[in-house]
Design an enzyme around this catalytic site. Structure first.
Site, PDB file in Angstrom:
ATOM      1  CG  ASP A   1    -126.741 -75.495  13.571  1.00 40.36           C
ATOM      2  OD1 ASP A   1    -125.930 -74.669  13.107  1.00 40.36           O
ATOM      3  OD2 ASP A   1    -126.685 -75.922  14.740  1.00 40.36           O
ATOM      4  N   GLY A   2    -130.205 -75.745  10.438  1.00 36.73           N
ATOM      5  CA  GLY A   2    -131.017 -76.407   9.423  1.00 36.73           C
ATOM      6  C   GLY A   2    -130.747 -75.864   8.034  1.00 36.73           C
TER       7      GLY A   2
ATOM      8  CG  ASN B   1    -126.653 -82.822  11.727  1.00 34.78           C
ATOM      9  OD1 ASN B   1    -125.483 -82.468  11.699  1.00 34.78           O
ATOM     10  ND2 ASN B   1    -127.605 -82.074  12.253  1.00 34.78           N
ATOM     11  CD  GLU B   2    -129.720 -86.299  12.299  1.00 33.83           C
ATOM     12  OE1 GLU B   2    -130.463 -85.631  11.538  1.00 33.83           O
ATOM     13  OE2 GLU B   2    -129.035 -85.789  13.208  1.00 33.83           O
TER      14      GLU B   2
ATOM     15  CB  ALA C   1    -128.198 -82.812  15.739  1.00 32.96           C
TER      16      ALA C   1
ATOM     17  CB  SER D   1    -126.916 -88.511  17.722  1.00 27.35           C
ATOM     18  OG  SER D   1    -126.118 -89.379  18.479  1.00 27.35           O
TER      19      SER D   1
ATOM     20  CB  SER E   1    -132.284 -85.304  21.499  1.00 28.10           C
ATOM     21  OG  SER E   1    -131.978 -83.947  21.256  1.00 28.10           O
TER      22      SER E   1
END
Length: 309
Positions: free
Chosen positions: A89-90, A163-164, A205, A207, A209
């Site tokens: 995903d990275g 993602n964030e 992801a 978030s 965790s």
């Protein structure tokens, strides 16, 4: 500068198995990774034998072979109909931040761990990819975030995130003070280790965790998740995707603060700075094999229980 490919488009009536959906395909992968290199070589050979024009991202081109068309990521976005990202995903996030500004479909081959964004199996991709290339696929539009750092009324730096965007201390973890505004309306002041502003894509992801809820990809929403808040009453909050989030950093903080975009790009933040996080104009066109089931992905990747009856 543009590039001229002798095999960029098939001639009318040519003997080829290609569909009309995709003609030029870009290959992107995790550099210096043995498994990724093997998959990229297989993909390049298989696609070339199918009659497609194939461009390879320059960081992995030498690992694929000397006979490849080596280009940078921007040229893949500008010249290809489809990008295939091999890795985790990275790797998908890094490619997506660039490719989202172009009209290009993106699909992933999983050579990572969880693989929420990379669907195709690395050892048996041919069957599923054949159907995708024939036009049998599902499309998702994933919106991105734009994070900006403003200092004394001037824009100092900015970047995008799939993602964030995360406000956090620098190298040493410590509590920071900041205020949160939604559409210029004061929400609360906060003492915490930071703040995560996540898209639905990023909700599985960092978030997740930190205790955030999972947002399905089609939701037009963002989630704000405080990191270790110094209060028992502060909880994550979901807001409309068109909201403008403003984080005002207290002038009494230390000077080692950052805003991270997808954990890849760090923007320096000083006491008194304002961080603006909003929906980007760019959208990632992510495609999946036909019949893709998001909840099956969640159940498989997160180890949820299977059906009992």
């Amino acid at each position: 500068m543009g590039i001229n490919f002798e095999v960029s488009r098939p001639k009318a009536g040519s003997d080829t198995n290609m569909s009309n959906t995709f003609h030029t395909i870009g290959l992107i992968g995790k550099p210096n990774h043995e498994g990724t290199n093997l998959t990229l070589k297989r993909l390049h050979h298989w696609l070339t034998m199918q009659g497609y024009s194939v461009l390879v991202e320059e960081r992995v081109a030498s690992d694929v072979g000397s006979h490849t068309h080596s280009v940078d990521l921007l040229e893949i976005g500008a010249n290809c109909d489809l990008a295939i990202v091999v890795g985790g995903d990275g790797n998908m996030l890094g490619a997506a931040r660039v490719l989202a500004r172009f009209d290009i479909a993106v699909i992933g081959v999983n050579r990572g761990n969880l693989g929420f964004l990379t669907d195709l199996p690395p050892d048996t991709f041919e069957e599923a990819l054949s159907k995708v290339l024939e036009g049998e696929f599902d499309t998702e539009q994933r919106f991105l975030l734009e994070a900006e750092v403003h200092r004394h009324g001037e824009l100092k730096s900015s970047n995008t995130a799939v993602n964030e965007a995360v406000l956090h201390p620098g190298k040493i973890a410590h509590m920071i003070e900041f205020e949160v505004y939604i559409d210029d309306k004061f929400m609360y002041s906060q003492r915490a280790d930071g703040m995560i502003v996540s898209t639905p894509t990023g909700s599985t992801a960092y978030s997740l965790s930190a205790g955030g809820a999972i947002l399905t990809p089609n939701l037009e929403a963002m989630i704000l998740v405080p990191m270790f808040p110094h209060t028992l009453s502060c909880r994550p909050i979901v807001v409309d995707a068109c909201s403008i989030i403003k984080l005002v950093v207290s002038p009494h903080n230390g000077d080692n603060l950052e805003v991270s975009c997808d954990g890849h790009v760090n923007l320096s933040v000083l006491p008194g700075d304002e961080i603006i996080v909003k929906r980007s104009a760019d959208t990632l066109r992510l495609i999946h094999p036909k019949g893709h089931n998001y909840f099956h992905v969640l159940r498989t990747k997160l180890g949820w229980g299977s059906k009992l009856f």
